[in-house]
Design a protein around this motif. Sequence first.
Motif, PDB file in Angstrom:
ATOM      1  N   LEU A 149     -22.193  76.813 -39.947  1.00  0.00           N
ATOM      2  CA  LEU A 149     -21.939  77.283 -41.293  1.00  0.00           C
ATOM      3  C   LEU A 149     -22.902  77.059 -42.338  1.00  0.00           C
ATOM      4  O   LEU A 149     -23.247  77.910 -43.091  1.00  0.00           O
ATOM      5  CB  LEU A 149     -20.670  76.318 -41.678  1.00  0.00           C
ATOM      6  CG  LEU A 149     -20.257  77.011 -43.102  1.00  0.00           C
ATOM      7  CD1 LEU A 149     -19.679  78.277 -43.167  1.00  0.00           C
ATOM      8  CD2 LEU A 149     -18.966  76.152 -43.709  1.00  0.00           C
ATOM      9  N   SER A 150     -23.844  75.911 -42.055  1.00  0.00           N
ATOM     10  CA  SER A 150     -25.041  75.658 -42.867  1.00  0.00           C
ATOM     11  C   SER A 150     -26.145  76.708 -42.556  1.00  0.00           C
ATOM     12  O   SER A 150     -26.932  77.307 -43.540  1.00  0.00           O
ATOM     13  CB  SER A 150     -25.573  74.194 -42.579  1.00  0.00           C
ATOM     14  OG  SER A 150     -26.122  73.975 -41.549  1.00  0.00           O
ATOM     15  N   GLN A 151     -26.170  77.038 -41.271  1.00  0.00           N
ATOM     16  CA  GLN A 151     -27.404  78.169 -41.136  1.00  0.00           C
ATOM     17  C   GLN A 151     -26.943  79.533 -41.403  1.00  0.00           C
ATOM     18  O   GLN A 151     -27.851  80.241 -41.903  1.00  0.00           O
ATOM     19  CB  GLN A 151     -27.368  78.091 -39.335  1.00  0.00           C
ATOM     20  CG  GLN A 151     -27.895  76.727 -38.710  1.00  0.00           C
ATOM     21  CD  GLN A 151     -27.775  76.833 -37.314  1.00  0.00           C
ATOM     22  OE1 GLN A 151     -27.150  77.583 -36.644  1.00  0.00           O
ATOM     23  NE2 GLN A 151     -28.874  76.145 -36.560  1.00  0.00           N
ATOM     24  N   LYS A 152     -25.554  79.881 -41.665  1.00  0.00           N
ATOM     25  CA  LYS A 152     -25.200  81.315 -42.219  1.00  0.00           C
ATOM     26  C   LYS A 152     -25.350  81.038 -43.452  1.00  0.00           C
ATOM     27  O   LYS A 152     -25.786  82.106 -44.382  1.00  0.00           O
ATOM     28  CB  LYS A 152     -23.737  81.192 -41.748  1.00  0.00           C
ATOM     29  CG  LYS A 152     -23.462  81.713 -40.443  1.00  0.00           C
ATOM     30  CD  LYS A 152     -21.988  82.005 -40.490  1.00  0.00           C
ATOM     31  CE  LYS A 152     -21.321  82.280 -39.121  1.00  0.00           C
ATOM     32  NZ  LYS A 152     -20.037  82.835 -38.958  1.00  0.00           N
ATOM     33  N   ILE A 153     -25.158  79.853 -44.319  1.00  0.00           N
ATOM     34  CA  ILE A 153     -25.511  79.826 -45.807  1.00  0.00           C
ATOM     35  C   ILE A 153     -26.852  79.786 -46.099  1.00  0.00           C
ATOM     36  O   ILE A 153     -27.293  80.472 -47.055  1.00  0.00           O
ATOM     37  CB  ILE A 153     -24.436  78.712 -46.193  1.00  0.00           C
ATOM     38  CG1 ILE A 153     -22.987  78.978 -46.099  1.00  0.00           C
ATOM     39  CG2 ILE A 153     -24.961  78.429 -47.694  1.00  0.00           C
ATOM     40  CD1 ILE A 153     -22.175  77.981 -46.647  1.00  0.00           C
ATOM     41  N   ILE A 154     -27.594  78.712 -45.503  1.00  0.00           N
ATOM     42  CA  ILE A 154     -29.073  78.662 -45.867  1.00  0.00           C
ATOM     43  C   ILE A 154     -29.907  79.828 -45.559  1.00  0.00           C
ATOM     44  O   ILE A 154     -30.950  80.260 -46.184  1.00  0.00           O
ATOM     45  CB  ILE A 154     -29.496  77.485 -44.985  1.00  0.00           C
ATOM     46  CG1 ILE A 154     -29.015  76.087 -45.430  1.00  0.00           C
ATOM     47  CG2 ILE A 154     -30.949  77.449 -45.121  1.00  0.00           C
ATOM     48  CD1 ILE A 154     -29.224  75.168 -44.754  1.00  0.00           C
ATOM     49  N   SER A 155     -29.521  80.567 -44.514  1.00  0.00           N
ATOM     50  CA  SER A 155     -30.111  81.783 -44.157  1.00  0.00           C
ATOM     51  C   SER A 155     -30.230  82.820 -45.277  1.00  0.00           C
ATOM     52  O   SER A 155     -31.007  83.830 -45.053  1.00  0.00           O
ATOM     53  CB  SER A 155     -29.579  82.450 -42.663  1.00  0.00           C
ATOM     54  OG  SER A 155     -28.470  82.982 -42.872  1.00  0.00           O
ATOM     55  N   LYS A 156     -29.013  82.564 -46.145  1.00  0.00           N
ATOM     56  CA  LYS A 156     -29.030  83.785 -47.172  1.00  0.00           C
ATOM     57  C   LYS A 156     -29.828  83.414 -48.392  1.00  0.00           C
ATOM     58  O   LYS A 156     -30.143  84.075 -49.296  1.00  0.00           O
ATOM     59  CB  LYS A 156     -27.357  83.829 -47.671  1.00  0.00           C
ATOM     60  CG  LYS A 156     -26.579  84.155 -46.620  1.00  0.00           C
ATOM     61  CD  LYS A 156     -26.774  85.765 -46.189  1.00  0.00           C
ATOM     62  CE  LYS A 156     -26.397  86.463 -47.332  1.00  0.00           C
ATOM     63  NZ  LYS A 156     -26.387  87.943 -46.742  1.00  0.00           N
TER      64      LYS A 156
END
Length: 874
Positions: free
Chosen positions: A374-381
């Motif tokens: 989930l952090s990867q999805k958010i940080i990538s944005k």
Amino acid sequence: MSATSVLTKEDVTKKNTTTDVQGNDMNDLVEAASRVITPLSPISMFAARSPWAGLEKQSFEQVADWLKSIRDVDIYPSASIIHSAKERDEIDESFLQLGLQRWLDSHSFHIPRKTAEHFCREALKLNTLPSSLLASPELNKLVEETSGLNTEGIENFSMQPISALIGNQDGESLVNILDHHVIKWCKLYLDDSEAGWTMPNREEGFYRAWRRLIQYDPALSKNQRKRLKDWPQDAQTALIGALSALEIPESKVQNYLEGHLLSLPGWAGMMLWRSQQSSHEHALLTEYLAVRISMEWVLLKPYLPLSIQRPKKEVSIAPLLASWIHWGDLSIEEWSQMSVSEQNEFLSLAYRFDERLRRKLWLEAWEQTHTKRLSQKIISKQGVTNDKKAALAQLAFCIDVRSEPFRRQLEKEGPFETIGVAGFFGVPIATSDLGSNHSHPSLPIIQKPQHQIKELTGENELESYLQRKQVDNSLSYTFKIMKQNVLSSLLLPELSGPWLSLQMVTRSFVPTKAGRFIRNLRKTWLRKPDTGLSINHVYDTDTEIPVGFSKEEKINYVRQTLKMMGLTENFAPLVVICGHGSQSTNNPYAASLECGACGGAAGGFNARVLATLCNLPEVREVLSTEGITIPKDTVFAAAEHKTTVDELQWIYVPELSEPAQEAFNRIEAIMPKVSHNANTERLAQLPNFKSTFKNPTAEAHRFAEDWSEIRPEWGLARNASFIIGQRELTQGSDLEGRAFLHNYNWKQDESGDVLANIIAGPGTVAQWINLQYYASTVAPHYYGSGNKATQTVTAGLGVMQGNASDLLSGLPWQSVMKSDDEAYHSPLRLLIVIQAPRKHIKRLLNNDSAFREKVQNGWVRLASVDSEGRWENW
């Protein structure tokens, strides 16, 4: 089990240590004991609750150990659930290995580290030990030659009823007989107008009604009835007397009451809920315990006095030794050559690294994997700038996880901004439908309604509508009375057979058309007129809470809700407040698919109330002086997101300005595509959906109308996170319908009050929903409600399995399981993600001790994203 069965040390007492508790003390003890259960509301107003809300001062691990010890209930995911998750690549095993290393570092065993690691890694595969090894003569011989392993048992903070440890002459545990009696009396007392005959003297309260009737109960023997003939008239006195007769020491009374509440947590939970609803039944839980423990004394009387000692706890050596042979590659010769102290070290490691601990490590690895992805999805944005067009419309949805896929599909189709907020929209109301004398709270169950809002219409229209409605209600009432009457029930099949047979055939073979025809027929007959709302405060002596709002209250509710939504500027021409509701047929759990936070109330009424308040000129005028300027052309409307069919149904559309009308037309134009795409995504997750269907929307309607459909939708299954931040944090990310989304802008919340309110309100509700799904998945036999196909709706209150089970409190099998062998819901504890600087999170934890306890004790997980886009796990 006979009267010589083993009792715990708390059960062994002498006359000089028996109960000496006064009435006020007993009320306090009952209230304190109720922490081990949770209030259970009727299924028609289903409310999601954590079954462990009263135990959060203990850690999750402590409660897990206690439940296993006291009730043999395991609340860690089973090996099969973990293996399925591993096969779906939901668990990164590197986290599992890190967890293992931390555990080994925190324990001291005089065993080579390499040997201990190898054993633990093999044990973590969660494979069962071969039965041939456990039964082998060689192993049994080794066990006989091995000294016992002494360990300290877990200290229980509840104790089992004595009746659970005694059996009658047929070998049946007395607690099962006791449960059967108690269930019968609970059904009689709590019946909600389902039985043809009501319980006599019910108005006097549960205990007194039972006290009057128990002397005539044929299920008891003559001697048992005689023992209760002169039993106290008062519930408290009877409870104290029964505890004293059973020789329960005063210091252990609360523990003993807890043990009895845990025997039937559903019926006890219903008594607790009822006791909280009115002053007339405030002592109902005390009465319940008085009935239960009085009957326990009657059943145990032939076995009294009891004076049985508790033996020392012994650990079975065979599986520990077998685990070293099977997983540790230890030969029988190597074991025989060890000293006693070395053997004890090896056995201690195997004992402590038990299956429950292994599954705990797997759960934590599963949760850490989810957090990382989930952090990867958010940080990538973060840092990605989009050319954001001015929103043509803004649509506020409930934080419900089912809103996320719908919002995502909606945002793809044009310049629409979606907002997440608690689905009662900040208006603490009880609602009354047109012509109804009853109201229904329409807000989270952790709050109480402050206002009553009624539907209104003209006097002539109301009178005509009420006449038609009375005819409709009279037909239903007459049918029910005829079913319950001995003579008329013989005639009823002849009268109703043709119509009911036709209905059965059409609903079975053409459910969508039949359902639509019946619904339209009733709608055409009732012809409900257009209605208004009683939003202006009026003095009404017939209501307990005020009807309508004062001017100050209107302004206050609009102000605080707009701030909670983060919508205080840049208003679009059309703002749509979207509640959510569900649609299903022949479903006892229909209310659970509405709003789990609000006791099964759909959100459309609240959406209409807020939209109406936002359109009031006097409200806008005052808000503009405070810096919240709503443009003249901006119009608020209300709609309801139907989650079973993923459609938007308009509820309140006032006269629109030209730009608002343009936005409205655009939404109407794209809605078929949005609905089609949302249904395509959602239905693909249902195990009984066939991908060959060309029209997902039509198939979704069939699921909603088919009375044989046991799973019209998944509800909130697979919920795993609660994200508090601006929509830009998650927009465009496929969160798979697993995230509660609440808008929040920390820059507009200097005091931290808005964040504190989100955590205390929606955050608590999301946690309760999460843990109810968790509990119903990992321990369905205790916290779930079994197979829908075999449920019995009882007393108008809830469901049982069979005719004499506990009142089942959790979700049915079909709400969490994909098949008999595979779970659909992933039992992960809720991850709360807050978009705010670190100092804001620290302030929240310092000021909110209850939330801090939840984080520290493992009931929720916490992470944050700061102003620079950095992720931090707390």
